[in-house]
Write a protein that holds these residues in place. Structure first.
Motif, short mmCIF file in Angstrom:
data_model
loop_
_atom_site.label_atom_id
_atom_site.label_comp_id
_atom_site.label_asym_id
_atom_site.label_seq_id
_atom_site.Cartn_x
_atom_site.Cartn_y
_atom_site.Cartn_z
N MET A 80 14.25 -12.09 24.78
CA MET A 80 14.21 -13.46 24.29
C MET A 80 15.35 -14.31 24.84
O MET A 80 15.27 -15.54 24.82
CB MET A 80 14.23 -13.47 22.77
CG MET A 80 12.99 -12.87 22.12
SD MET A 80 11.41 -13.64 22.61
CE MET A 80 11.56 -15.26 21.87
N ASP A 81 16.41 -13.66 25.37
CA ASP A 81 17.49 -14.45 25.96
C ASP A 81 17.12 -15.03 27.31
O ASP A 81 17.79 -15.95 27.80
CB ASP A 81 18.77 -13.61 26.06
CG ASP A 81 18.63 -12.41 26.99
OD1 ASP A 81 17.47 -12.02 27.29
OD2 ASP A 81 19.65 -11.85 27.41
N HIS A 82 16.09 -14.49 27.94
CA HIS A 82 15.66 -15.06 29.22
C HIS A 82 14.15 -15.34 29.26
O HIS A 82 13.55 -15.36 30.32
CB HIS A 82 16.08 -14.16 30.39
CG HIS A 82 15.59 -12.74 30.29
ND1 HIS A 82 16.27 -11.78 29.59
CD2 HIS A 82 14.50 -12.13 30.81
CE1 HIS A 82 15.62 -10.63 29.69
NE2 HIS A 82 14.54 -10.81 30.41
N THR A 83 13.56 -15.54 28.07
CA THR A 83 12.16 -15.96 28.03
C THR A 83 12.06 -17.41 28.50
O THR A 83 12.83 -18.27 28.06
CB THR A 83 11.61 -15.83 26.59
OG1 THR A 83 11.64 -14.45 26.22
CG2 THR A 83 10.19 -16.34 26.50
N VAL A 84 11.12 -17.67 29.39
CA VAL A 84 10.93 -19.01 29.92
C VAL A 84 9.93 -19.74 29.02
O VAL A 84 8.82 -19.26 28.81
CB VAL A 84 10.42 -18.97 31.37
CG1 VAL A 84 10.34 -20.38 31.95
CG2 VAL A 84 11.33 -18.09 32.22
N VAL A 85 10.33 -20.87 28.48
CA VAL A 85 9.53 -21.58 27.48
C VAL A 85 9.35 -23.02 27.94
O VAL A 85 10.32 -23.72 28.23
CB VAL A 85 10.23 -21.56 26.10
CG1 VAL A 85 9.40 -22.29 25.06
CG2 VAL A 85 10.51 -20.12 25.67
N GLY A 86 8.09 -23.48 28.02
CA GLY A 86 7.86 -24.87 28.40
C GLY A 86 6.42 -25.12 28.77
O GLY A 86 5.54 -24.27 28.58
N ASP A 87 6.16 -26.30 29.30
CA ASP A 87 4.82 -26.60 29.79
C ASP A 87 4.62 -25.93 31.14
O ASP A 87 5.54 -25.33 31.71
CB ASP A 87 4.57 -28.11 29.85
CG ASP A 87 5.53 -28.85 30.78
OD1 ASP A 87 6.22 -28.19 31.59
OD2 ASP A 87 5.59 -30.08 30.71
N ALA A 88 3.39 -26.03 31.68
CA ALA A 88 3.07 -25.30 32.90
C ALA A 88 3.96 -25.72 34.07
O ALA A 88 4.40 -24.88 34.85
CB ALA A 88 1.60 -25.51 33.25
#
Length: 441
Positions: free
Chosen positions: A369-377
């Motif tokens: 979870m420290d390097h999970t990429v989160v966002g729109d496409a």
């Protein structure tokens, strides 16, 4: 870049209870996997990957109860029958299957994978692992895991036996001549007569040569010993993508090891593990991340960390020296200490740490979870393109989702992959006949 989906945990760690997950079904309902496979194939994803572990987490407080109650890395099934079924619902996408060289016998695994390569029409990859968890070992009659180095020695011999068995029946051995009644040429079917430190196998393989000859071989070890094993036999490496500096260290070490064995480093790509949450908006993606994080109570974190480290963290004192904990874990497991070792490398062995701080830091590292990429496409695609260029542009990504299944993977297939393809970032869709040919493009 090439893309694979990591479907190792589609229902555990609270994913089953998130909106959009297992709608109208319960694990292991095949229909959910068919839905993921078909949308992934339409998008042109190269492979669906299934990691595996055969033990229920039992290190935390010496019991499986919390893992079972919360559904942490349990239940997990042998995915070979699922892959066979998925191959009839798809035509081009590949499948990665995991077996342990620490516990299983190479003749059995070589024969099974040969059969699956036939069933799938040449779409099988074999992820070979050196098991690290006591919960798995006890199910195969081992009181303790053997030394880390010995596990890799066994792995290398295991793979060598499999390769010899796959080569033991020549490609044109079966003639099937109806006029003479001659089915096969005995001169092209060869015993392997292997006698080694761990296995004695006469051979030959009691099977017809498969479409790929050898399944694509995948290996994930990122220790010095694991990288040496990858250089010996891996076609594709499964890498851990925490930060660019760590990725570059892995890539550089692998290249040197490949060159030392006379192999071209350009021929072996790394599929970096990348956990991502894609939404139609950044706000939607962040809300899904928060939903995934809500599962992780202190008890759940303790079970996960203890299982992965082989050490009961319920026994931690309120404060301790990080290096002492690292050394104790290494002694207990006869192997490097994983995420604890990473903390030592980042902070130093002499750091005094509270139990609460350790749980917070270790959870973020061990869960990804420290390097999970989160966002729109668009923003996630930006990250993947930048990271791909920074790490040598050889391989691609093994995408996993801490969010709902199939919804999280549908968002990859319907939002992220089309965005990457529009940018020209992806390898051509299924340019070859087999998985090996597709991954080579």
């Amino acid at each position: 870049m090439h893309l694979a989906y990591d479907l190792s945990f589609t229902h555990t760690e609270g994913r089953w209870n998130q909106p959009g997950s297992w709608v109208g079904a319960r694990f292991p309902d095949l229909r959910i996997f068919v839905e993921i496979a078909r949308t992934a194939e339409r998008a042109g994803v190269d492979m669906l990957f299934f990691g595996d572990g055969s033990g229920i987490p039992s290190t935390w407080r010496g019991s499986i109860d919390t893992a079972v109650e919360l559904g942490i890395q349990w239940p997990r099934h042998d995915m070979a029958p699922v892959i066979a079924a998925l191959s009839t619902a798809t035509e081009r996408i590949g499948f990665g299957l995991t077996y342990s060289s620490t516990f299983l016998h190479p003749f059995y695994v070589a024969r099974l994978l040969n059969s699956l390569d036939h069933v799938t029409g040449g779409r099988i990859a074999f992820n070979v692992v050196a098991s690290t968890r006591g919960a798995d070992a006890s199910n195969y009659g081992y009181a303790n895991l053997v030394d880390h180095g010995e596990r890799y020695e066994r792995m290398e011999e295991f793979v060598a036996v499999c390769q010899a068995l796959w080569d033991s029946v020549e490609e044109d051995a079966i003639v099937a001549d109806p006029l003479s009644g001659r089915f096969a040429d005995p001169a092209k079917v060869h015993p392997i007569d292997h006698s080694g430190a761990h296995f004695t196998v006469r051979g030959p393989l009691s099977a017809a040569p498969s479409p790929q000859g050898h399944p694509v071989l995948v290996q994930a070890g990122n220790s010095a010993r694991g990288i040496a094993a990858s250089a010996r036999f891996a076609d594709v490496v499964f890498g851990f993508g925490a930060d660019v500096a760590g990725q570059l260290r892995h890539r550089t070490a692998l290249d040197a090891a490949l060159q030392a064995r006379g192999r071209d480093p350009r021929s072996v790509g790394i599929l970096w593990a990348m956990q991502a949450i894609v939404g139609r908006t950044a706000e939607e993606a962040r809300a899904r991340r928060d939903a995934a994080l809500s599962f992780w109570t202190p008890e759940a974190v303790g079970v996960m960390l203890s299982h992965n480290a082989g050490y009961d963290f319920s026994t931690l004192p309120l404060s301790f020296r990080l290096g002492d904990l690292h050394d104790e874990i290494v002694r207990a497991n006869a192997s490097p200490a994983g995420f604890v070792g990473a903390l030592v490398a980042a902070l130093g062995p002499d750091v005094e740490m509270s139990r609460a701080e350790f749980f917070e830091r270790a959870f973020l590292a061990a869960s990804g979870m420290d390097h999970t990429v989160v966002g729109d496409a668009a923003s996630v695609a930006d990250h993947l393109e930048e990271n791909f260029a920074a790490t040598g542009a050889r391989g691609g990504y093994m995408l996993s989702s801490p969010s709902a299944a199939p919804a999280g993977f549908q968002d990859f297939s319907e939002l992220l992959v089309p965005e990457l393809r529009r940018r020209g970032a992806l390898a051509p869709m299924y340019a070859g006949r087999t998985l090996r040919e597709n991954l080579a493009v």
